[in-house]
Design a protein around this motif. Structure first.
Motif, PDB file in Angstrom:
ATOM      1  N   LEU A 122     -11.190   5.812  -7.074  1.00  0.00           N
ATOM      2  CA  LEU A 122     -10.801   6.156  -5.959  1.00  0.00           C
ATOM      3  C   LEU A 122      -9.147   5.674  -5.611  1.00  0.00           C
ATOM      4  CD1 LEU A 122     -13.604   5.576  -3.501  1.00  0.00           C
ATOM      5  CD2 LEU A 122     -12.794   7.682  -4.255  1.00  0.00           C
ATOM      6  N   THR A 123      -8.726   4.778  -6.699  1.00  0.00           N
ATOM      7  CA  THR A 123      -7.267   4.247  -6.550  1.00  0.00           C
ATOM      8  C   THR A 123      -6.451   5.263  -7.062  1.00  0.00           C
ATOM      9  OG1 THR A 123      -7.619   3.033  -8.441  1.00  0.00           O
ATOM     10  CG2 THR A 123      -7.911   1.811  -6.768  1.00  0.00           C
ATOM     11  N   PRO A 124      -5.285   5.778  -6.190  1.00  0.00           N
ATOM     12  CA  PRO A 124      -4.665   7.151  -6.844  1.00  0.00           C
ATOM     13  C   PRO A 124      -3.206   6.356  -7.663  1.00  0.00           C
ATOM     14  CG  PRO A 124      -4.035   6.296  -4.483  1.00  0.00           C
ATOM     15  CD  PRO A 124      -5.218   5.509  -4.934  1.00  0.00           C
ATOM     16  N   SER A 125      -3.148   5.362  -7.755  1.00  0.00           N
ATOM     17  CA  SER A 125      -1.862   4.874  -8.676  1.00  0.00           C
ATOM     18  C   SER A 125      -2.398   3.423  -9.286  1.00  0.00           C
ATOM     19  CB  SER A 125      -0.663   4.900  -7.666  1.00  0.00           C
ATOM     20  OG  SER A 125      -1.005   3.650  -6.888  1.00  0.00           O
ATOM     21  N   ALA A 126      -1.583   3.174 -10.328  1.00  0.00           N
ATOM     22  CA  ALA A 126      -1.811   2.024 -11.109  1.00  0.00           C
ATOM     23  C   ALA A 126      -1.514   0.644  -9.950  1.00  0.00           C
ATOM     24  CB  ALA A 126      -0.617   1.867 -12.367  1.00  0.00           C
ATOM     25  N   GLU A 127      -0.554   1.197  -9.220  1.00  0.00           N
ATOM     26  CA  GLU A 127      -0.177  -0.128  -8.309  1.00  0.00           C
ATOM     27  C   GLU A 127      -1.373  -0.350  -7.184  1.00  0.00           C
ATOM     28  OE1 GLU A 127       4.624  -0.465  -8.656  1.00  0.00           O
ATOM     29  OE2 GLU A 127       3.698   0.097  -6.835  1.00  0.00           O
ATOM     30  N   ALA A 144       8.663   3.118  -9.124  1.00  0.00           N
ATOM     31  CA  ALA A 144      10.396   3.737  -9.568  1.00  0.00           C
ATOM     32  C   ALA A 144      11.369   3.457  -8.612  1.00  0.00           C
ATOM     33  CB  ALA A 144      10.080   5.172  -9.727  1.00  0.00           C
ATOM     34  N   LEU A 145      11.094   2.503  -7.537  1.00  0.00           N
ATOM     35  CA  LEU A 145      11.987   2.085  -6.567  1.00  0.00           C
ATOM     36  C   LEU A 145      13.327   1.402  -7.285  1.00  0.00           C
ATOM     37  CD1 LEU A 145      10.069   1.338  -3.300  1.00  0.00           C
ATOM     38  CD2 LEU A 145      11.312   3.598  -3.868  1.00  0.00           C
ATOM     39  N   TYR A 146      14.397   1.452  -6.787  1.00  0.00           N
ATOM     40  CA  TYR A 146      15.303   0.675  -7.581  1.00  0.00           C
ATOM     41  C   TYR A 146      15.216  -0.946  -7.089  1.00  0.00           C
ATOM     42  CZ  TYR A 146      19.913  -1.310  -8.389  1.00  0.00           C
ATOM     43  OH  TYR A 146      21.117  -1.944  -8.875  1.00  0.00           O
ATOM     44  N   SER A 147      14.777  -1.316  -5.961  1.00  0.00           N
ATOM     45  CA  SER A 147      14.613  -2.599  -5.637  1.00  0.00           C
ATOM     46  C   SER A 147      13.260  -2.455  -4.723  1.00  0.00           C
ATOM     47  CB  SER A 147      15.691  -3.194  -4.793  1.00  0.00           C
ATOM     48  OG  SER A 147      15.855  -2.447  -3.479  1.00  0.00           O
ATOM     49  N   ARG A 148      12.681  -3.508  -4.954  1.00  0.00           N
ATOM     50  CA  ARG A 148      11.208  -3.706  -4.617  1.00  0.00           C
ATOM     51  C   ARG A 148      10.789  -5.399  -3.999  1.00  0.00           C
ATOM     52  NH1 ARG A 148       7.311  -1.971  -9.167  1.00  0.00           N
ATOM     53  NH2 ARG A 148       9.288  -2.711 -10.540  1.00  0.00           N
ATOM     54  N   ILE A 149      10.436  -5.338  -2.884  1.00  0.00           N
ATOM     55  CA  ILE A 149       9.805  -6.543  -2.230  1.00  0.00           C
ATOM     56  C   ILE A 149       8.539  -6.964  -2.884  1.00  0.00           C
ATOM     57  CG2 ILE A 149       9.382  -8.292  -0.462  1.00  0.00           C
ATOM     58  CD1 ILE A 149      11.590  -6.550   0.982  1.00  0.00           C
ATOM     59  N   PHE A 150       7.664  -5.936  -2.730  1.00  0.00           N
ATOM     60  CA  PHE A 150       6.243  -5.918  -2.804  1.00  0.00           C
ATOM     61  C   PHE A 150       5.819  -5.269  -4.194  1.00  0.00           C
ATOM     62  CE2 PHE A 150       7.046  -5.604   1.751  1.00  0.00           C
ATOM     63  CZ  PHE A 150       5.876  -6.510   2.246  1.00  0.00           C
ATOM     64  N   ARG A 151       4.438  -5.412  -4.352  1.00  0.00           N
ATOM     65  CA  ARG A 151       3.834  -5.269  -5.769  1.00  0.00           C
ATOM     66  C   ARG A 151       3.208  -3.758  -5.632  1.00  0.00           C
ATOM     67  NH1 ARG A 151       0.037  -9.844  -8.348  1.00  0.00           N
ATOM     68  NH2 ARG A 151       0.847  -8.612 -10.317  1.00  0.00           N
ATOM     69  N   HIS A 182       0.673  -1.299  -0.014  1.00  0.00           N
ATOM     70  CA  HIS A 182       0.096  -0.156   0.097  1.00  0.00           C
ATOM     71  C   HIS A 182       0.772   1.282   0.127  1.00  0.00           C
ATOM     72  CE1 HIS A 182      -4.255   1.196   0.445  1.00  0.00           C
ATOM     73  NE2 HIS A 182      -3.866   1.775   1.054  1.00  0.00           N
ATOM     74  N   GLY A 183       1.941   1.121  -0.532  1.00  0.00           N
ATOM     75  CA  GLY A 183       2.818   2.280  -0.606  1.00  0.00           C
ATOM     76  C   GLY A 183       4.088   2.621   0.536  1.00  0.00           C
ATOM     77  N   LEU A 184       3.674   1.590   1.614  1.00  0.00           N
ATOM     78  CA  LEU A 184       4.630   1.596   2.757  1.00  0.00           C
ATOM     79  C   LEU A 184       6.039   1.272   2.547  1.00  0.00           C
ATOM     80  CD1 LEU A 184       5.110   1.587   5.582  1.00  0.00           C
ATOM     81  CD2 LEU A 184       4.690  -0.885   5.880  1.00  0.00           C
ATOM     82  N   GLU A 185       6.383   0.416   1.376  1.00  0.00           N
ATOM     83  CA  GLU A 185       7.770   0.095   0.917  1.00  0.00           C
ATOM     84  C   GLU A 185       8.414   1.308   0.669  1.00  0.00           C
ATOM     85  OE1 GLU A 185      10.424  -3.256  -1.121  1.00  0.00           O
ATOM     86  OE2 GLU A 185       8.217  -2.752  -2.059  1.00  0.00           O
ATOM     87  N   THR A 186       7.900   2.306   0.078  1.00  0.00           N
ATOM     88  CA  THR A 186       8.345   3.542  -0.328  1.00  0.00           C
ATOM     89  C   THR A 186       8.836   4.397   0.885  1.00  0.00           C
ATOM     90  OG1 THR A 186       7.121   3.535  -2.385  1.00  0.00           O
ATOM     91  CG2 THR A 186       8.023   5.651  -1.698  1.00  0.00           C
ATOM     92  N   LEU A 187       7.785   4.320   1.728  1.00  0.00           N
ATOM     93  CA  LEU A 187       8.223   5.257   2.956  1.00  0.00           C
ATOM     94  C   LEU A 187       9.451   4.760   3.737  1.00  0.00           C
ATOM     95  CD1 LEU A 187       4.385   5.934   3.890  1.00  0.00           C
ATOM     96  CD2 LEU A 187       6.017   7.586   2.803  1.00  0.00           C
TER      97      LEU A 187
END
Length: 211
Positions: free
Chosen positions: A82-87, A203-210, A26-31
């Motif tokens: 209501l979804t603010p992003s593609a993910e 746009a994160l360099y590495s990601r665990i979550f979708r 839900h965007g937490l990985e970015t934060l």
């Protein structure tokens, strides 16, 4: 033989129910990567904001509307808008499709593929499940899944993560009661940092979550 409706609800919102919730943050990985959420207290604060003003609240209202007989196609369109992003759109659509498919197979209920809260609302109505407990458990499962993501990302200990969930349980109870009586005019929220984080996640360099 009949099953207690509460047992059915616990099954629907169990981590083992195959909707794939574990794959989304839900965007937490970015934060976390940006250093904005690095402690249990910060995770709890972010989750409280998302529950009160973001996806938690809007999901609960959408779910309640469908469970009480609102037009499924209309609410599904609103849920997608209501979804603010593609993910985030992927998050709700894929979980909803998986949820609807499993409910159809297990209960032979007429559940249409739809964004997750809309699919759950259909199940509550079709299976004649109690709305308030369904909303409470939906919101707690929402918080629990994201707390589990925080445990892996920050990282936190399991006990710290469960402390966050326990602290948010009264809020889940209060929001469920409000959502059950809310109209669609009350669905608006305001959680821009969470929304922006979900937009920047891809746009994160590495990601665990979708998401």
């Amino acid at each position: 033989m009949t099953t207690d409706p509460l047992l059915t609800l616990h099954q629907l919102f169990s981590p083992s129910f195959p909707v794939g919730a574990f794959a989304y943050s839900h965007g937490l990985e970015t934060l976390v990567q940006e250093g904005r959420v690095t402690t249990a207290a910060q995770l709890q604060g972010w989750l409280e904001a998302v529950l009160r003003h973001g996806g938690g609240w809007s999901d609960a209202v959408l779910m309640a509307q469908v469970a009480q007989g609102a037009d499924v196609a209309e609410i599904a369109e609103l849920a997608t808008a209501l979804t603010p992003s593609a993910e985030r759109r992927l998050e709700t659509v894929k979980q909803g499709e998986a949820f609807a498919s499993t409910v159809r197979d297990l209960w032979q209920a007429d559940i249409l593929p739809a964004p997750y809260p809309v699919a759950v609302g259909q199940a509550v109505r079709a299976l004649d499940l109690p709305l308030i407990p369904a909303l409470q458990l939906y919101l707690q499962a929402f918080a629990s899944n994201l707390a589990a993501a925080g445990i892996r990302l920050i990282p936190l200990g399991q006990t710290e993560g469960q402390g966050v969930v326990r602290a948010l349980s009264p809020l889940c109870e209060a929001l469920a009661a409000q959502a059950a009586k809310a109209s669609l005019d009350e669905i608006g929220g305001f959680s821009p940092l969470s929304d922006i984080a979900s937009q920047r996640h891809e746009a994160l360099y590495s990601r665990i979550f979708r998401s």
